[in-house]
Design an enzyme around this catalytic site. Structure first.
Site, PDB file in Angstrom:
ATOM      1  N   ARG A   1      14.164  35.761  32.107  1.00  0.00           N
ATOM      2  CA  ARG A   1      14.160  34.312  32.243  1.00  0.00           C
ATOM      3  C   ARG A   1      13.684  34.001  33.646  1.00  0.00           C
ATOM      4  O   ARG A   1      13.982  34.729  34.584  1.00  0.00           O
ATOM      5  CB  ARG A   1      15.589  33.782  32.042  1.00  0.00           C
ATOM      6  CG  ARG A   1      15.933  33.616  30.586  1.00  0.00           C
ATOM      7  CD  ARG A   1      17.408  33.406  30.369  1.00  0.00           C
ATOM      8  NE  ARG A   1      18.003  32.411  31.255  1.00  0.00           N
ATOM      9  CZ  ARG A   1      19.267  32.002  31.112  1.00  0.00           C
ATOM     10  NH1 ARG A   1      20.014  32.471  30.130  1.00  0.00           N
ATOM     11  NH2 ARG A   1      19.776  31.113  31.935  1.00  0.00           N
TER      12      ARG A   1
ATOM     13  N   LYS B   1      29.030  34.571  27.823  1.00  0.00           N
ATOM     14  CA  LYS B   1      29.410  33.369  27.061  1.00  0.00           C
ATOM     15  C   LYS B   1      28.586  33.218  25.782  1.00  0.00           C
ATOM     16  O   LYS B   1      29.127  32.975  24.718  1.00  0.00           O
ATOM     17  CB  LYS B   1      29.159  32.088  27.886  1.00  0.00           C
ATOM     18  CG  LYS B   1      30.091  31.833  29.014  1.00  0.00           C
ATOM     19  CD  LYS B   1      29.861  30.437  29.585  1.00  0.00           C
ATOM     20  CE  LYS B   1      28.456  30.174  30.074  1.00  0.00           C
ATOM     21  NZ  LYS B   1      28.062  30.853  31.313  1.00  0.00           N
TER      22      LYS B   1
ATOM     23  N   ARG C   1      19.232  43.471  33.637  1.00  0.00           N
ATOM     24  CA  ARG C   1      18.814  42.953  32.337  1.00  0.00           C
ATOM     25  C   ARG C   1      17.407  42.369  32.460  1.00  0.00           C
ATOM     26  O   ARG C   1      16.540  42.623  31.637  1.00  0.00           O
ATOM     27  CB  ARG C   1      19.799  41.860  31.896  1.00  0.00           C
ATOM     28  CG  ARG C   1      19.516  41.250  30.552  1.00  0.00           C
ATOM     29  CD  ARG C   1      20.599  40.239  30.173  1.00  0.00           C
ATOM     30  NE  ARG C   1      20.501  39.006  30.948  1.00  0.00           N
ATOM     31  CZ  ARG C   1      21.409  38.039  30.942  1.00  0.00           C
ATOM     32  NH1 ARG C   1      22.514  38.173  30.219  1.00  0.00           N
ATOM     33  NH2 ARG C   1      21.253  36.949  31.644  1.00  0.00           N
TER      34      ARG C   1
ATOM     35  N   ARG D   1      29.811  21.417  32.859  1.00  0.00           N
ATOM     36  CA  ARG D   1      29.638  22.274  34.034  1.00  0.00           C
ATOM     37  C   ARG D   1      30.145  21.594  35.301  1.00  0.00           C
ATOM     38  O   ARG D   1      30.091  22.208  36.368  1.00  0.00           O
ATOM     39  CB  ARG D   1      28.157  22.580  34.210  1.00  0.00           C
ATOM     40  CG  ARG D   1      27.754  23.987  33.751  1.00  0.00           C
ATOM     41  CD  ARG D   1      26.275  24.106  34.036  1.00  0.00           C
ATOM     42  NE  ARG D   1      25.766  25.446  34.093  1.00  0.00           N
ATOM     43  CZ  ARG D   1      25.294  26.125  33.041  1.00  0.00           C
ATOM     44  NH1 ARG D   1      25.364  25.623  31.847  1.00  0.00           N
ATOM     45  NH2 ARG D   1      24.778  27.319  33.224  1.00  0.00           N
TER      46      ARG D   1
ATOM     47  N   ARG E   1      23.012  30.379  41.173  1.00  0.00           N
ATOM     48  CA  ARG E   1      23.726  29.941  39.962  1.00  0.00           C
ATOM     49  C   ARG E   1      25.212  30.254  40.077  1.00  0.00           C
ATOM     50  O   ARG E   1      26.054  29.466  39.653  1.00  0.00           O
ATOM     51  CB  ARG E   1      23.127  30.616  38.719  1.00  0.00           C
ATOM     52  CG  ARG E   1      21.780  30.011  38.324  1.00  0.00           C
ATOM     53  CD  ARG E   1      21.028  30.883  37.346  1.00  0.00           C
ATOM     54  NE  ARG E   1      21.685  30.967  36.053  1.00  0.00           N
ATOM     55  CZ  ARG E   1      21.523  31.972  35.195  1.00  0.00           C
ATOM     56  NH1 ARG E   1      20.753  32.992  35.507  1.00  0.00           N
ATOM     57  NH2 ARG E   1      22.146  31.961  34.051  1.00  0.00           N
TER      58      ARG E   1
HETATM   59  P1  AMP Z   1      22.613  28.429  30.780  1.00  0.00           P
HETATM   60  O1  AMP Z   1      21.712  28.958  29.729  1.00  0.00           O
HETATM   61  O2  AMP Z   1      23.868  27.801  30.220  1.00  0.00           O
HETATM   62  O3  AMP Z   1      22.912  29.442  31.861  1.00  0.00           O
HETATM   63  O4  AMP Z   1      21.827  27.234  31.506  1.00  0.00           O
HETATM   64  C1  AMP Z   1      20.603  27.464  32.173  1.00  0.00           C
HETATM   65  C2  AMP Z   1      20.309  26.317  33.130  1.00  0.00           C
HETATM   66  O5  AMP Z   1      20.230  25.084  32.390  1.00  0.00           O
HETATM   67  C3  AMP Z   1      21.370  26.060  34.184  1.00  0.00           C
HETATM   68  O6  AMP Z   1      21.223  26.917  35.317  1.00  0.00           O
HETATM   69  C4  AMP Z   1      21.104  24.588  34.517  1.00  0.00           C
HETATM   70  O7  AMP Z   1      19.961  24.445  35.323  1.00  0.00           O
HETATM   71  C5  AMP Z   1      20.771  24.008  33.155  1.00  0.00           C
HETATM   72  N1  AMP Z   1      22.001  23.530  32.461  1.00  0.00           N
HETATM   73  C6  AMP Z   1      22.549  24.029  31.310  1.00  0.00           C
HETATM   74  N2  AMP Z   1      23.664  23.371  30.988  1.00  0.00           N
HETATM   75  C7  AMP Z   1      23.859  22.429  31.956  1.00  0.00           C
HETATM   76  C8  AMP Z   1      24.859  21.452  32.212  1.00  0.00           C
HETATM   77  N3  AMP Z   1      25.915  21.302  31.406  1.00  0.00           N
HETATM   78  N4  AMP Z   1      24.719  20.675  33.321  1.00  0.00           N
HETATM   79  C9  AMP Z   1      23.655  20.810  34.143  1.00  0.00           C
HETATM   80  N5  AMP Z   1      22.692  21.727  33.984  1.00  0.00           N
HETATM   81  C10 AMP Z   1      22.780  22.541  32.897  1.00  0.00           C
END
Ligand code: AMP
Length: 189
Positions: free
Chosen positions: A135, A13, A127, A88, A146
């Site tokens: 991360r 994404k 990765r 989400r 996740r």
């Molecule tokens: P991402 O980089 O989009 O994979 O987000 C990393 C982490 O940030 C996720 O696993 C959540 O813990 C938190 N996070 C990011 N976006 C959201 C969202 N829209 N709602 C809730 N938690 C989020």
């Protein structure tokens, strides 16, 4: 162009969003990136989110809804935006619908990347191992959590936005260039 890009963790994404920024001259709004910046800056929001993110769970709707509402009011969003990692949950999508209606910013499309989850898990773990700068939410157990959170809470958004006739489904297992080309093609239809 106002877009949402949807797909499980590791589906590409962020990579695709960055390419679309260049193609369409619009900003990428990534709640994950904004939360990671808050953690790096040591803000109260960052401190509260870190533990939840390290487990691979979702931070509260109030926090991310607030982040996005503020971000949408910034000038660069007048040309459009790509939401990456938000919404989400159905509750977040409903809140977003209300915000966009109030701000008179209707969505043009929701790009849904379709991927093979087992291959994804291996990709994310490799990765992390190769980069050496993994991360903290990239170990296998957390990745599986996740993915489960995605399946349970986020995947229903495909049906939610399908009912608004906004969904463009794209095969996310091709090379990044092919995926970008397929997204652009889907958006011209
Ligand atoms: P991402 O980089 O989009 O994979 O987000 C990393 C982490 O940030 C996720 O696993 C959540 O813990 C938190 N996070 C990011 N976006 C959201 C969202 N829209 N709602 C809730 N938690 C989020």
């Amino acid at each position: 162009m106002r877009l949402i890009i949807l797909g499980p963790p590791g589906a590409g994404k962020g990579t695709q969003a960055k390419r679309l920024i260049e193609a369409y001259g619009i900003p990428q709004l990534s709640t994950g990136d904004i939360l990671r910046s808050a953690i790096a800056a040591g803000t109260p929001m960052g401190l509260a989110a870190k533990e939840v993110m390290d487990r691979g769970d979702l931070v509260s709707d109030d926090v991310v809804n607030g982040i996005i509402s503020e971000r949408l009011d910034q000038e660069d969003c007048e040309a459009g935006f790509i939401l990456d990692g938000f919404p989400r949950t159905i509750a977040q999508a409903e809140t977003l619908d209300g915000m966009l209606e109030e701000k008179d910013m209707p969505l043009d499309a929701v790009v849904a990347l379709v991927v093979d989850e087992e291959i994804l898990v291996k990709r994310i773990i490799n990765r992390a191992a190769e980069s050496g700068e993994a991360r903290t939410d990239d170990n296998e157990q957390v990745v599986r959590n996740r993915l489960k959170v995605y399946r349970d809470l986020t995947e229903p958004l495909v049906t939610y936005y399908g009912a608004q006739d906004l969904v463009k489904t794209v095969d996310g297992m091709e090379s990044p260039d092919e995926v970008t080309a397929a997204i652009k093609k889907a958006l011209t239809k």
